[in-house]
Design a protein around this motif. Sequence first.
Motif, PDB file in Angstrom:
ATOM      1  N   ARG A  47     -67.920  74.527  -3.620  1.00  0.00           N
ATOM      2  CA  ARG A  47     -67.032  74.337  -2.470  1.00  0.00           C
ATOM      3  C   ARG A  47     -65.676  74.998  -2.677  1.00  0.00           C
ATOM      4  NH1 ARG A  47     -65.563  68.078  -1.780  1.00  0.00           N
ATOM      5  NH2 ARG A  47     -64.261  69.066  -0.202  1.00  0.00           N
ATOM      6  N   HIS A  48     -65.171  75.066  -3.900  1.00  0.00           N
ATOM      7  CA  HIS A  48     -63.875  75.702  -4.141  1.00  0.00           C
ATOM      8  C   HIS A  48     -63.973  77.208  -3.969  1.00  0.00           C
ATOM      9  CE1 HIS A  48     -62.750  71.787  -5.464  1.00  0.00           C
ATOM     10  NE2 HIS A  48     -63.437  71.837  -6.589  1.00  0.00           N
ATOM     11  N   CYS A  49     -65.058  77.780  -4.450  1.00  0.00           N
ATOM     12  CA  CYS A  49     -65.278  79.214  -4.257  1.00  0.00           C
ATOM     13  C   CYS A  49     -65.366  79.547  -2.773  1.00  0.00           C
ATOM     14  CB  CYS A  49     -66.560  79.628  -4.978  1.00  0.00           C
ATOM     15  SG  CYS A  49     -67.044  81.347  -4.731  1.00  0.00           S
ATOM     16  N   ARG A  50     -66.105  78.737  -2.026  1.00  0.00           N
ATOM     17  CA  ARG A  50     -66.283  79.023  -0.595  1.00  0.00           C
ATOM     18  C   ARG A  50     -64.965  78.893   0.160  1.00  0.00           C
ATOM     19  NH1 ARG A  50     -70.624  75.443  -1.589  1.00  0.00           N
ATOM     20  NH2 ARG A  50     -69.710  73.887  -0.177  1.00  0.00           N
ATOM     21  N   TYR A  51     -64.161  77.902  -0.180  1.00  0.00           N
ATOM     22  CA  TYR A  51     -62.857  77.768   0.484  1.00  0.00           C
ATOM     23  C   TYR A  51     -61.998  79.001   0.196  1.00  0.00           C
ATOM     24  CZ  TYR A  51     -58.522  75.692   2.155  1.00  0.00           C
ATOM     25  OH  TYR A  51     -57.367  75.445   2.857  1.00  0.00           O
ATOM     26  N   PHE A  52     -62.006  79.429  -1.050  1.00  0.00           N
ATOM     27  CA  PHE A  52     -61.266  80.629  -1.449  1.00  0.00           C
ATOM     28  C   PHE A  52     -61.745  81.847  -0.653  1.00  0.00           C
ATOM     29  CE2 PHE A  52     -61.376  84.151  -4.758  1.00  0.00           C
ATOM     30  CZ  PHE A  52     -60.065  84.561  -4.549  1.00  0.00           C
ATOM     31  N   HIS A  53     -63.040  82.021  -0.550  1.00  0.00           N
ATOM     32  CA  HIS A  53     -63.570  83.152   0.221  1.00  0.00           C
ATOM     33  C   HIS A  53     -63.185  83.048   1.697  1.00  0.00           C
ATOM     34  CE1 HIS A  53     -66.954  84.268  -2.858  1.00  0.00           C
ATOM     35  NE2 HIS A  53     -65.737  84.582  -3.266  1.00  0.00           N
ATOM     36  N   ARG A  54     -63.163  81.831   2.217  1.00  0.00           N
ATOM     37  CA  ARG A  54     -62.830  81.669   3.633  1.00  0.00           C
ATOM     38  C   ARG A  54     -61.385  82.032   3.920  1.00  0.00           C
ATOM     39  NH1 ARG A  54     -66.018  82.707   6.608  1.00  0.00           N
ATOM     40  NH2 ARG A  54     -67.551  81.052   6.360  1.00  0.00           N
TER      41      ARG A  54
ATOM     42  N   ASP B 209     -65.299  71.371   2.711  1.00  0.00           N
ATOM     43  CA  ASP B 209     -64.139  71.372   3.591  1.00  0.00           C
ATOM     44  C   ASP B 209     -64.526  71.976   4.941  1.00  0.00           C
ATOM     45  OD1 ASP B 209     -61.516  72.498   4.768  1.00  0.00           O
ATOM     46  OD2 ASP B 209     -60.802  71.320   3.068  1.00  0.00           O
ATOM     47  N   ALA B 210     -64.034  71.403   6.000  1.00  0.00           N
ATOM     48  CA  ALA B 210     -64.368  71.902   7.341  1.00  0.00           C
ATOM     49  C   ALA B 210     -63.972  73.363   7.531  1.00  0.00           C
ATOM     50  CB  ALA B 210     -63.695  71.037   8.404  1.00  0.00           C
ATOM     51  N   ALA B 211     -62.991  73.823   6.754  1.00  0.00           N
ATOM     52  CA  ALA B 211     -62.559  75.214   6.874  1.00  0.00           C
ATOM     53  C   ALA B 211     -63.650  76.194   6.453  1.00  0.00           C
ATOM     54  CB  ALA B 211     -61.308  75.448   6.027  1.00  0.00           C
ATOM     55  N   GLU B 212     -64.676  75.725   5.745  1.00  0.00           N
ATOM     56  CA  GLU B 212     -65.698  76.635   5.232  1.00  0.00           C
ATOM     57  C   GLU B 212     -66.647  77.161   6.304  1.00  0.00           C
ATOM     58  OE1 GLU B 212     -67.717  74.984   1.761  1.00  0.00           O
ATOM     59  OE2 GLU B 212     -65.905  73.820   1.335  1.00  0.00           O
TER      60      GLU B 212
ATOM     61  N   GLY C 136     -73.393  68.326   8.752  1.00  0.00           N
ATOM     62  CA  GLY C 136     -72.983  69.341   9.708  1.00  0.00           C
ATOM     63  C   GLY C 136     -73.012  70.770   9.218  1.00  0.00           C
ATOM     64  N   TYR C 137     -73.896  71.084   8.276  1.00  0.00           N
ATOM     65  CA  TYR C 137     -74.045  72.491   7.889  1.00  0.00           C
ATOM     66  C   TYR C 137     -74.563  73.303   9.074  1.00  0.00           C
ATOM     67  CZ  TYR C 137     -73.208  71.544   2.942  1.00  0.00           C
ATOM     68  OH  TYR C 137     -72.628  71.197   1.747  1.00  0.00           O
ATOM     69  N   ASP C 138     -74.236  74.579   9.091  1.00  0.00           N
ATOM     70  CA  ASP C 138     -74.604  75.443  10.221  1.00  0.00           C
ATOM     71  C   ASP C 138     -75.999  76.033  10.087  1.00  0.00           C
ATOM     72  OD1 ASP C 138     -71.977  75.358  11.583  1.00  0.00           O
ATOM     73  OD2 ASP C 138     -71.305  76.308   9.721  1.00  0.00           O
ATOM     74  N   GLU C 139     -76.605  75.921   8.911  1.00  0.00           N
ATOM     75  CA  GLU C 139     -77.927  76.468   8.645  1.00  0.00           C
ATOM     76  C   GLU C 139     -78.467  75.782   7.395  1.00  0.00           C
ATOM     77  OE1 GLU C 139     -77.888  80.738   7.911  1.00  0.00           O
ATOM     78  OE2 GLU C 139     -79.436  80.503   6.386  1.00  0.00           O
ATOM     79  N   ILE C 140     -79.792  75.625   7.342  1.00  0.00           N
ATOM     80  CA  ILE C 140     -80.457  75.152   6.134  1.00  0.00           C
ATOM     81  C   ILE C 140     -81.384  76.270   5.663  1.00  0.00           C
ATOM     82  CG2 ILE C 140     -81.887  73.389   5.065  1.00  0.00           C
ATOM     83  CD1 ILE C 140     -79.296  72.285   6.183  1.00  0.00           C
TER      84      ILE C 140
END
Length: 329
Positions: A20-27, A57-60, A86-90
Amino acid sequence: MNMNQHSRLSVAPMMDWTDRHCRYFHRMMTRETLLYTEMVTASAVIHGNAAWLLAYDAAEHPVALQLGGSDPADLAEAVRRVAPYGYDEINLNVGCPSDRVQSGCFGAVLMRDPDLVADCVKAMQDTSPVEVTVKCRIGVDDQEPEEALPRFLEAMAEAGIRRVTVHARKAWLQGLSPKQNRDVPPLNYPLVHRVKARFPELHLSINGGITTLEAALAQLEAGLDGVMIGRAAYYMPADILLSADERIFGAVAIQRGAEDVARAMLPYIEAHLSTGGRLNQITRHMLGLFAGRPGARHWKRVLSEEAHRDGAGPEVVERALSGVIELAA
């Protein structure tokens, strides 16, 4: 949310990396690019600490969860439990070659059993409020990819899958390590292009060996629907992601440079520390932010040497950034 559009470019699910930290950083560098979680096993969702595994985080958004498993009932139950997050895809992993994945009879080994994968994705679709997708290889071991990949995609299409990402390498489950499986088997882009022509109704993304936006654009111009980038997006995130919105999606790019991205992470870091987290849990993903730029070595050295220490806080990032700015002047 138009996931076909967002998947024109995605960052690959990478074990121990795309947390999740990597994804927030990328976002902080791209609004449009689709981000994937690390693979989470269905059994871990059912029997483990799901709240810890699945929180983000919702920002992702847009963000996809990748699941691993081979039991249709377990996968359906995992998807049911995932739905409230609430993921956008599985996404179902049919590509990972690691030993621990093989021993659980999922990942790339499932390329040998398209019918079982079809049963899995049907069960997942029955309980998923969002689209179910698949990530696969072109084949495994002694399979002939020219036969194995079309047979697999046909089974997926018949099961109702409409979006597949193909890692354009065979996986050798005997004799090669997971690391070697990312580099040693030769890439076969032409095969992926041929199966796209054969299955025009499928949204096909290509993965493997693509390290620049120029290379990604070439794949899109050749007729593929999407491109997934892995290690290059991790090791050189600014090069890949800061201009992706404009160049890949035709959208307005986030108006940030690498220095701005570092500063944008500070409130997130402070929030993480306030809950008992450690600085290096976030900054380990930020080491490549200035890759190829003056000050990159200083940035990595300060974060690597200081972020793991007890009590390390945002001042470490600010000190590393000050050195980058001075060396770039």
